[in-house]
Design an enzyme around this catalytic site. Structure first.
Site, mmCIF file in Angstrom:
data_model
loop_
_atom_site.group_PDB
_atom_site.id
_atom_site.type_symbol
_atom_site.label_atom_id
_atom_site.label_comp_id
_atom_site.label_asym_id
_atom_site.label_seq_id
_atom_site.Cartn_x
_atom_site.Cartn_y
_atom_site.Cartn_z
ATOM 1 N N HIS A 115 0.840 -1.204 0.000
ATOM 2 C CA HIS A 115 0.000 0.000 0.000
ATOM 3 C C HIS A 115 0.876 1.256 0.000
ATOM 4 O O HIS A 115 0.769 2.109 0.891
ATOM 5 C CB HIS A 115 -0.913 0.013 1.229
ATOM 6 C CG HIS A 115 -2.057 -0.939 1.152
ATOM 7 N ND1 HIS A 115 -2.924 -1.167 2.198
ATOM 8 C CD2 HIS A 115 -2.503 -1.741 0.144
ATOM 9 C CE1 HIS A 115 -3.833 -2.053 1.850
ATOM 10 N NE2 HIS A 115 -3.598 -2.411 0.600
ATOM 11 N N ASP A 219 -4.977 -7.446 6.156
ATOM 12 C CA ASP A 219 -3.605 -7.161 5.748
ATOM 13 C C ASP A 219 -2.710 -8.388 5.921
ATOM 14 O O ASP A 219 -1.976 -8.768 5.006
ATOM 15 C CB ASP A 219 -3.027 -6.006 6.568
ATOM 16 C CG ASP A 219 -3.408 -4.635 6.031
ATOM 17 O OD1 ASP A 219 -3.949 -4.552 4.917
ATOM 18 O OD2 ASP A 219 -3.156 -3.637 6.735
ATOM 19 N N ILE A 436 -6.012 6.703 8.871
ATOM 20 C CA ILE A 436 -5.118 7.848 9.050
ATOM 21 C C ILE A 436 -5.879 9.167 8.999
ATOM 22 O O ILE A 436 -5.581 10.090 9.772
ATOM 23 C CB ILE A 436 -3.995 7.814 7.994
ATOM 24 C CG1 ILE A 436 -3.033 6.661 8.320
ATOM 25 C CG2 ILE A 436 -3.232 9.134 7.956
ATOM 26 C CD1 ILE A 436 -1.890 6.499 7.338
ATOM 27 N N THR A 437 -6.890 9.266 8.140
ATOM 28 C CA THR A 437 -7.645 10.524 8.082
ATOM 29 C C THR A 437 -8.435 10.750 9.378
ATOM 30 O O THR A 437 -8.638 11.901 9.784
ATOM 31 C CB THR A 437 -8.605 10.525 6.881
ATOM 32 O OG1 THR A 437 -9.418 9.344 6.902
ATOM 33 C CG2 THR A 437 -7.831 10.565 5.579
#
Length: 520
Positions: A115, A219, A436-437
């Site tokens: 990613h 993941d 993350i945002t």
């Protein structure tokens, strides 16, 4: 006095100013020269800013004449986004302390190597770190090398943004057996986190089970099943890539206590699993009965996710997709309504050989939905168990309040409860949730609260030495911080090592080697 001269001063040497008698006027930190007749205009202006009202002293931080000294503990997304917002103050200086020798936290050590687009935020963080009013100080473990009370004495404000370095334990028999690994440690292993390089997971088994159904679970499942040649041009460590080349894992089960509607992964990660080369999905259509009717009123992102699951489970694939699945040598599946009860040992008792699962059903509605056991059990053979039921923050210092049950620092909008001048952001503030945002928004809010308190005069008045005082303490304790320019030298070395293999970088794994490269 120039900042470099403050190194000779300990914070305790700065004069303390006490409130004057009621009704008088306080001029904090004003020299005798300013108080003289020649500066009466400046004195009147300052008096207008700092007046003592009955029962309340307004200490307004003089942003025109003083530099707010602020430190942030942790250089992951929460730390850097907090610093970015704080630097909107025209004079604030922000020091970012980090226990690793390198910055960026989970962006470097948590984001999957396939990613790379997610890691682009490093460019923004680098701009912040290069600001003349920001300093990165790696190789400093707060709580050991320097305490939070020492930081609070040296700075006007301290923000704790150190994330979640622990993991939620399963709390079941057999959890300690070899072959049981936390997903957090596994992710750290393939991403080059120094503390996880001795992990050496045994990938000689045919079947792996991932407990948990969030993005991290997908993941680790994806990395286990991705053809190694698809990872060769990523920043995965060479040691992990070598182990994955030798892996015999062919099937990965991703197990959750509740049903499809409660999964925590997002549609992007699911789509990647469905399209993963050389693999086929295993989904039981019975798990999705009645789901079509139940998703009509759910929010659109959740509805789209459920529709993709339904199509994958129930619809007959087209000729091309059917051929791809038929030729697949590896498989992954979602097992719903299963709760781990025990890790089953091998006959000699020396390692994990399976997982015992309790069959569950759902009770309650909406957010109150919970899984309860039906009384039925089933055993799932496997040689590797990856626990992915959540990360967990840890207390950093005895002086800082901490909710052990929730794994967070008690706070109100980032203000640590009953500790003025102490703040928190990111996972240690709200728990290990979101992307993350989410952390960006959360951290900006903490930064906003701090700047509001600064403007309102709620932070300590008068000058603070900041890093000048901490540097003296660290030096006396034999701790040598790593600067951002030091990191850029290590960064250049990693990029150089990766070029030969066509990789974006080959990560340095040994802290001692990093220090040698820096001439320490």
């Amino acid at each position: 006095m120039a900042l470099r001269c403050w190194r000779c001063w300990h914070w305790s040497a700065w004069p303390r100013t006490w409130p004057p008698p009621s009704g008088s006027i306080q001029t904090l930190g004003v020299s005798e020269e300013v108080r003289g007749p020649a500066n009466s205009k400046a004195r009147r202006k300052r008096r207008r800013r700092m007046r003592l009202k009955p029962g309340k002293l307004h200490l307004l931080f003089d942003t025109q004449e003083q530099t707010p000294q602020i430190c942030v503990v942790g250089s992951g997304p929460a730390g850097f986004y907090t610093a970015q917002h704080l630097l909107k103050h025209p004079r604030a200086h922000v020091d970012i302390y980090e226990k690793q020798l390198v910055p960026f936290g989970l962006v470097r050590f948590g984001v999957a190597p396939d990613h790379p687009e997610v890691k682009n935020v490093i460019n923004t963080f680098t701009q912040t770190a290069r600001s003349d009013r920001c300093a990165f100080l790696g190789n400093v473990l707060v709580g050991r090398d320097v305490t939070v009370p020492e930081l609070r004495e040296a700075y006007h404000a301290v923000v704790l943004s150190y994330g979640a370095e622990g993991h939620q334990a399963l709390g079941i028999p057999g959890e300690e057996l070899p072959g049981v690994v936390s997903a957090r440690a596994f992710v750290g292993w393939y991403n080059g986190l120094p503390e996880n390089q001795g992990l050496a997971p045994d990938l000689s088994c045919d079947t792996a089970v991932v407990l948990g159904q969030g993005n991290v679970a997908l993941d680790v499942a994806r990395i286990l099943l991705t053809p190694p040649e698809h990872l060769e041009k990523t920043d995965i460590t060479e040691a992990a890539l070598g182990a994955l080349r030798q892996s015999r894992v062919k099937t990965v089960w991703i197990v959750g206590r509740r049903g499809p509607l409660q999964v925590a992964f997002t549609i992007k990660e699911l789509r990647e699993m469905i399209q993963l080369p050389g693999t086929r999905p295993i989904l039981d259509p019975a798990d999705f009965l009645g789901l079509q009717d139940r998703i009509k009123e759910v929010p659109r992102p959740r509805k789209r996710l459920m529709e993709l699951l339904l199509r994958t489970a129930a619809e007959k694939p087209g000729p091309e997709e059917a051929a791809r699945r038929a030729s697949a040598s590896r498989a992954w599946g979602l097992r719903f309504f299963r709760s781990p009860q025990q890790v089953l040992p091998s006959p000699d008792g020396r390692r994990a050989a399976g997982i015992r699962l309790a069959v569950t059903r759902l009770e309650g509605v909406g957010e109150a939905t919970r899984a309860v056991p039906t009384g039925d059990l089933e055993d799932l053979p496997c040689g590797l168990v990856l626990s992915s039921i959540g990360y967990k923050s840890r207390p950093i210092d005895p002086s800082v309040p901490f909710d052990l049950k929730l794994g967070v620092i008690p706070n109100t909008e980032g203000r640590v409860v009953d500790m003025p001048g102490l703040y928190c952001s990111g996972w240690v503030k709200r728990g290990p949730t979101g992307v993350i945002t989410t952390t960006m928004t959360d951290s900006f809010l903490t930064g906003q609260m701090l700047l509001q308190d600064l403007k309102a005069g709620l932070l300590p008045s008068g000058p603070r030495p900041g890093y000048a005082a901490i540097q003296a303490l660290l030096s006396s304790r034999g701790v040598w911080p790593v600067s951002f320019s030091d990191w850029e030298k290590l960064d250049a070395e990693e990029v150089s090592r990766g070029q030969g293999a066509g990789k974006p970088r080959e990560k340095l794994l040994d802290p001692q080697e990093m220090l040698r490269l820096l001439g320490r």
